[in-house]
Design a protein around this motif. Structure first.
Motif, mmCIF file in Angstrom:
data_model
loop_
_atom_site.group_PDB
_atom_site.id
_atom_site.type_symbol
_atom_site.label_atom_id
_atom_site.label_comp_id
_atom_site.label_asym_id
_atom_site.label_seq_id
_atom_site.Cartn_x
_atom_site.Cartn_y
_atom_site.Cartn_z
ATOM 1 N N THR A 88 39.756 23.858 36.977
ATOM 2 C CA THR A 88 38.369 24.088 36.552
ATOM 3 C C THR A 88 37.521 22.830 36.728
ATOM 4 O OG1 THR A 88 38.961 23.662 34.226
ATOM 5 C CG2 THR A 88 38.930 25.955 34.950
ATOM 6 N N SER A 89 38.105 21.672 36.455
ATOM 7 C CA SER A 89 37.379 20.409 36.640
ATOM 8 C C SER A 89 37.110 20.146 38.120
ATOM 9 C CB SER A 89 38.170 19.239 36.062
ATOM 10 O OG SER A 89 38.387 19.410 34.698
ATOM 11 N N GLY A 90 38.113 20.429 38.943
ATOM 12 C CA GLY A 90 37.929 20.246 40.383
ATOM 13 C C GLY A 90 36.834 21.145 40.934
ATOM 14 N N TYR A 91 36.832 22.391 40.465
ATOM 15 C CA TYR A 91 35.785 23.318 40.908
ATOM 16 C C TYR A 91 34.410 22.806 40.492
ATOM 17 C CZ TYR A 91 32.808 27.400 41.233
ATOM 18 O OH TYR A 91 31.760 28.241 41.529
ATOM 19 N N ALA A 92 34.287 22.373 39.234
ATOM 20 C CA ALA A 92 33.000 21.851 38.751
ATOM 21 C C ALA A 92 32.570 20.647 39.575
ATOM 22 C CB ALA A 92 33.115 21.474 37.274
ATOM 23 N N GLY A 93 33.526 19.765 39.837
ATOM 24 C CA GLY A 93 33.208 18.554 40.587
ATOM 25 C C GLY A 93 32.772 18.820 42.012
ATOM 26 N N ILE A 94 33.474 19.722 42.694
ATOM 27 C CA ILE A 94 33.118 19.963 44.091
ATOM 28 C C ILE A 94 31.786 20.709 44.199
ATOM 29 C CG2 ILE A 94 34.360 22.148 44.494
ATOM 30 C CD1 ILE A 94 33.966 19.115 46.901
ATOM 31 N N ARG A 95 31.491 21.548 43.208
ATOM 32 C CA ARG A 95 30.172 22.203 43.241
ATOM 33 C C ARG A 95 29.063 21.174 43.088
ATOM 34 N NH1 ARG A 95 29.821 27.839 43.702
ATOM 35 N NH2 ARG A 95 27.701 27.204 44.088
ATOM 36 N N ASN A 96 29.286 20.165 42.245
ATOM 37 C CA ASN A 96 28.294 19.094 42.113
ATOM 38 C C ASN A 96 28.242 18.237 43.368
ATOM 39 O OD1 ASN A 96 27.009 19.553 39.698
ATOM 40 N ND2 ASN A 96 28.524 18.463 38.506
ATOM 41 N N ALA A 97 29.398 17.900 43.929
ATOM 42 C CA ALA A 97 29.431 17.098 45.154
ATOM 43 C C ALA A 97 28.726 17.826 46.298
ATOM 44 C CB ALA A 97 30.871 16.774 45.531
ATOM 45 N N GLY A 98 28.866 19.143 46.325
ATOM 46 C CA GLY A 98 28.209 19.929 47.364
ATOM 47 C C GLY A 98 26.693 19.792 47.355
ATOM 48 N N LYS A 99 26.132 19.524 46.175
ATOM 49 C CA LYS A 99 24.678 19.357 46.077
ATOM 50 C C LYS A 99 24.194 18.191 46.933
ATOM 51 C CE LYS A 99 24.452 20.811 41.229
ATOM 52 N NZ LYS A 99 24.105 20.334 39.876
ATOM 53 N N ILE A 100 25.017 17.159 47.066
ATOM 54 C CA ILE A 100 24.577 16.005 47.859
ATOM 55 C C ILE A 100 25.245 15.918 49.232
ATOM 56 C CG2 ILE A 100 23.790 14.572 45.942
ATOM 57 C CD1 ILE A 100 26.481 13.152 45.979
ATOM 58 N N PHE A 101 26.509 16.378 49.329
ATOM 59 C CA PHE A 101 27.227 16.265 50.596
ATOM 60 C C PHE A 101 27.137 17.522 51.454
ATOM 61 C CE2 PHE A 101 29.825 13.289 47.884
ATOM 62 C CZ PHE A 101 29.306 12.136 48.446
ATOM 63 N N GLY A 102 26.694 18.625 50.859
ATOM 64 C CA GLY A 102 26.591 19.868 51.601
ATOM 65 C C GLY A 102 27.896 20.634 51.631
ATOM 66 N N ILE A 103 27.867 21.750 52.316
ATOM 67 C CA ILE A 103 28.997 22.685 52.340
ATOM 68 C C ILE A 103 30.234 22.101 53.007
ATOM 69 C CG2 ILE A 103 28.504 23.915 54.495
ATOM 70 C CD1 ILE A 103 28.830 26.522 52.717
ATOM 71 N N GLU A 104 30.054 21.068 53.831
ATOM 72 C CA GLU A 104 31.195 20.445 54.504
ATOM 73 C C GLU A 104 32.193 19.874 53.500
ATOM 74 O OE1 GLU A 104 27.941 19.422 55.201
ATOM 75 O OE2 GLU A 104 27.737 20.832 56.861
ATOM 76 N N ALA A 105 31.698 19.425 52.356
ATOM 77 C CA ALA A 105 32.580 18.875 51.314
ATOM 78 C C ALA A 105 33.570 19.926 50.824
ATOM 79 C CB ALA A 105 31.746 18.340 50.148
ATOM 80 N N TYR A 106 33.159 21.190 50.842
ATOM 81 C CA TYR A 106 34.032 22.261 50.376
ATOM 82 C C TYR A 106 35.295 22.386 51.233
ATOM 83 C CZ TYR A 106 30.028 24.059 47.629
ATOM 84 O OH TYR A 106 28.989 24.219 46.746
ATOM 85 N N THR A 107 35.134 22.207 52.544
ATOM 86 C CA THR A 107 36.272 22.334 53.462
ATOM 87 C C THR A 107 37.350 21.311 53.124
ATOM 88 O OG1 THR A 107 34.764 23.099 55.172
ATOM 89 C CG2 THR A 107 36.932 22.363 55.899
ATOM 90 N N CYS A 108 36.946 20.081 52.922
ATOM 91 C CA CYS A 108 37.880 19.013 52.579
ATOM 92 C C CYS A 108 38.557 19.315 51.235
ATOM 93 C CB CYS A 108 37.127 17.689 52.527
ATOM 94 S SG CYS A 108 38.159 16.292 52.100
ATOM 95 N N TYR A 109 37.765 19.720 50.262
ATOM 96 C CA TYR A 109 38.297 20.031 48.933
ATOM 97 C C TYR A 109 39.324 21.167 49.001
ATOM 98 C CZ TYR A 109 38.571 22.038 44.281
ATOM 99 O OH TYR A 109 39.036 22.558 43.109
ATOM 100 N N LEU A 110 38.997 22.209 49.749
ATOM 101 C CA LEU A 110 39.901 23.360 49.839
ATOM 102 C C LEU A 110 41.240 22.991 50.473
ATOM 103 C CD1 LEU A 110 37.316 26.126 50.759
ATOM 104 C CD2 LEU A 110 38.745 26.067 48.695
ATOM 105 N N LYS A 111 41.234 22.093 51.454
ATOM 106 C CA LYS A 111 42.493 21.642 52.056
ATOM 107 C C LYS A 111 43.368 20.950 51.011
ATOM 108 C CE LYS A 111 40.904 21.085 56.784
ATOM 109 N NZ LYS A 111 40.511 20.131 57.823
ATOM 110 N N GLU A 112 42.749 20.074 50.216
ATOM 111 C CA GLU A 112 43.508 19.359 49.192
ATOM 112 C C GLU A 112 43.959 20.286 48.069
ATOM 113 O OE1 GLU A 112 44.780 16.220 49.162
ATOM 114 O OE2 GLU A 112 44.121 16.347 51.248
#
Length: 195
Positions: free
Chosen positions: A162-186
């Protein structure tokens, strides 16, 4: 459903849309009303103030939607780790209800309101705990069936997810959808280690 109930739902739906884009504190009652065909009197007929509307938004809009998306998929699955991954992948891929620029509606409210309002903190705590408990239960079932490693500490995993999901949604606000791809791999690699 009668006219009053429909009006209440319409106010909550419109409030959700605006608050998702602008934030709770930046959204005024007048702004909500201006985007609808309701009077200020109609708003105050249904809600005594903005805080009551915000808390109703969590209980009546966010919680039921969250239950369908975050809880139900976890209730009956033979492979909880795959279901958790697919759920997060689906949430991050959903460009119809969620816009990468605005993050997650629930996590935005946690960030904005939990530190300053005990009432919001309680409601949002319940919302997030529901998801964490569903993850914990799902993983416990996976341990019983041998799909999840018996050494897995389900509470820690649920908090991490749940923390990871919250964090990546916030990171996506500045890094864009590309950040999601990296997060999903990890995330996939992490979940595979729990097998």
């Amino acid at each position: 459903m009668n006219k009053a109930a429909l009006t209440r739902q319409a106010i909550l739906r419109k409030s959700f849309e605006i608050i998702y884009r602008k934030g709770y504190q930046s959204t005024s009652i007048d702004e909500i009303i201006a985007t609808m065909q309701v009077t200020k009197g109609a708003f105050f007929y249904h809600f005594k103030n903005k805080e009551e509307m915000g808390l109703s938004l969590i209980k009546e809009v966010m919680l039921p939607n969250m239950h369908a998306i975050f809880i139900e998929p976890l209730t009956a699955t033979a492979d909880p780790l795959s279901v958790i991954y697919e759920m997060i992948n689906g949430l991050l891929s959903d460009i119809i209800f969620f816009d990468v620029r605005y993050g997650c509606p629930a996590m935005n409210l946690v960030e904005e309101m939990a530190p300053i309002s005990e009432s919001f903190c309680e409601q949002l705590n319940f919302l997030v705990k529901e998801w964490q408990i569903a993850i914990e239960n799902c993983l416990e079932e996976g341990k019983k069936t041998g799909v999840v490693n018996l050494d897995t500490h389900v509470k820690q995993v649920a908090l991490f997810i749940t923390s990871g999901y919250a964090g990546i949604r916030n990171a996506g606000k500045i890094f864009g959808i590309e950040a999601y791809t990296c997060y999903l791999k990890e995330l996939k690699r992490y979940l595979d280690q729990l097998r």
